[in-house]
Scaffold this active site. Structure first.
Site, short mmCIF file in Angstrom:
data_model
loop_
_atom_site.label_atom_id
_atom_site.label_comp_id
_atom_site.label_asym_id
_atom_site.label_seq_id
_atom_site.Cartn_x
_atom_site.Cartn_y
_atom_site.Cartn_z
N LYS A 139 -4.54 3.35 -13.27
CA LYS A 139 -5.24 2.49 -12.31
C LYS A 139 -4.76 2.82 -10.91
O LYS A 139 -3.60 3.25 -10.80
CB LYS A 139 -5.05 1.01 -12.61
CG LYS A 139 -3.67 0.51 -12.97
CD LYS A 139 -2.46 0.66 -12.09
CE LYS A 139 -2.37 0.24 -10.70
NZ LYS A 139 -1.02 0.51 -10.09
N TYR A 224 -3.88 -5.85 -10.00
CA TYR A 224 -3.46 -6.64 -11.17
C TYR A 224 -4.02 -8.06 -11.09
O TYR A 224 -4.50 -8.60 -12.09
CB TYR A 224 -1.93 -6.69 -11.29
CG TYR A 224 -1.34 -5.40 -11.79
CD1 TYR A 224 -1.33 -5.10 -13.15
CD2 TYR A 224 -0.80 -4.47 -10.92
CE1 TYR A 224 -0.79 -3.90 -13.62
CE2 TYR A 224 -0.26 -3.28 -11.37
CZ TYR A 224 -0.26 -3.00 -12.73
OH TYR A 224 0.26 -1.82 -13.19
#
Ligand code: NDP
Length: 373
Positions: A139, A224
């Protein structure tokens, strides 16, 4: 295979009879035995980018049953030599960034895990797809939604999987909170708060170089909270607003965000309020609130152990190294077609990238941005 399974069943059945084992330690024992006796297919993985997170993943993979580290792709010959010695990696499975297209001729590698700076993800993923290898990518999957779409198209047309390293999607306490929310235990969800941040050090690192990172804290750590807002609420947001604060414009240059606060609105009426920062430590917290209850996770997305409690009490589940679980589960997705509870495919990566694009647009314009699916 059959006899091993029978043996395992008998062995675990005998543990059931042991009154001294709690439900939790029984589950843990069963998991360990299943690991010891696993004799199914194994995903053979090469890691691209032998930096700090690549090193963590390699260590965690030593405990995997369904995935095995068999190769490396690196720009640093000394690291290749060290990893070869440490992990018994043959010379024929070692590549650099110039020659890794040749991996297409290597039948001993099934998938490559890209763990390089964000700006390299797209070109590297496309080259790997063309080489016919499954792609696991860290990510953020890419720098923006347009890049993410290119990666999805390349992997689709090559017939390979594209998975994103969302390790929290396999974390036991996270999944338990989601199970409780789905079961209606928190009632109608009204609010989520996500706090993600740390004080970043070295001003020369790639994370605060826009050309390599594509942005700042939002790309790296704020993602996140963004991702969790979606999986904790269980819906896709329909609007976003965002504000940026920059106290150190020398360190955080144009296009590199230091601190961003963003808000997301969800179709069911819930709102998420999130903070992403490179200027403060101790920000690793999720809070979900519904009409009948709440869940609180702190730490909520660090390497763990994750701590989670709800209005009903603490969630007690064993901590397993996130990357070990992730790689076993990703192997099961690729080799067995297993459907994860939370998706980790390219489309999931793209959903976050579309919202990241909108957050940056909202910061720039100061306006509320409507999101379309
Ligand atoms: P590091 O800087 O520690 O490592 C990156 C590695 O990429 C380098 O060591 C190098 O390996 C390789 N690389 C290739 N080109 C470059 C370049 N131009 N500049 C710098 N490095 C280069 O970064 P991290 O390992 O912390 O992060 C890598 C990726 O992993 C990022 O996308 C990050 O977001 C993600 N990440 C994910 C985490 C998670 O929990 N899911 C946690 C931490 C990071 P080599 O010398 O072998 O070529």
């Amino acid at each position: 295979m059959r006899s091993r399974r029978d043996f395992l069943q008998k062995l675990t059945a005998s543990f059931i009879a042991m009154p001294i084992l709690s439900r939790q330690s029984y589950a843990e024992t069963e998991r360990k035995l299943t690991d010891i006796f696993y004799d199914g297919p194994v995903l053979r993985v090469a890691i691209m980018g032998l930096g700090s997170y690549g090193t963590r993943v390699a260590e965690a993979m030593q405990a995997c049953t369904k995935a095995k580290l068999v190769g490396v792709i690196s720009g640093t010959p000394a690291k290749i030599a060290a990893w070869q010695a440490k992990y018994n990696i043959p010379e024929k499975n070692c590549y650099n960034y110039e020659n890794f297209d040749e991996i297409k001729n290597n039948p001993d590698i099934d998938a490559v895990y890209i763990i390089t700076p964000n700006a390299l993800h797209k070109p590297q993923a496309i080259r790997l797809a063309k080489a016919g290898k499954h792609v696991i990518c860290e990510k953020p999957m890419a720098l923006n939604a347009a890049e993410g779409k290119e990666m999805i198209t390349a992997c689709k047309s090559a017939g390979v999987h594209l998975l994103v390293g969302y390790r929290m999607h396999f974390e036991a306490k996270t999944l338990e909170v989601i199970r409780m929310r789905q079961a209606g235990e928190f009632g109608k969800i009204l609010f989520f708060q996500g706090l993600s941040g740390f004080r970043i050090g070295d001003p020369a690192q790639w994370r605060i170089n826009k050309g390599l990172s594509g942005g700042g804290s939002l790309m790296d750590i704020g993602i996140y909270s963004l991702n969790a807002a979606r999986y904790m609420i269980g819906e896709e947001p329909v609007w976003v607003t965002a504000q940026e604060t920059k106290n150190d414009p020398v360190k955080f240059k144009e296009g590199v965000d230091e601190t961003i606060q963003f808000q997301l609105g969800f179709p069911g009426g819930a709102v998420a309020s999130c903070l992403s920062t490179y200027a403060m430590n101790n920000l690793d917290r999720f809070f979900l609130n519904g009409e009948k209850g709440f869940a609180e996770m702190q730490p909520g997305h660090g390497y763990g152990p994750i701590k989670a409690k709800t209005n009903k009490g603490d969630i007690e589940l064993p901590h397993i190294t996130h990357q070990t679980v992730q790689m076993n589960e990703m192997a099961a997705i690729i080799l067995e077609g297993k459907q994860p509870v939370l998706p980790v495919d390219g489309e999931e990566g793209l959903r976050d990238l579309k919202i990241i694009d909108a957050i940056y647009a909202a910061v720039k314009s100061g306006k509320k941005i409507q999101l379309t699916s």
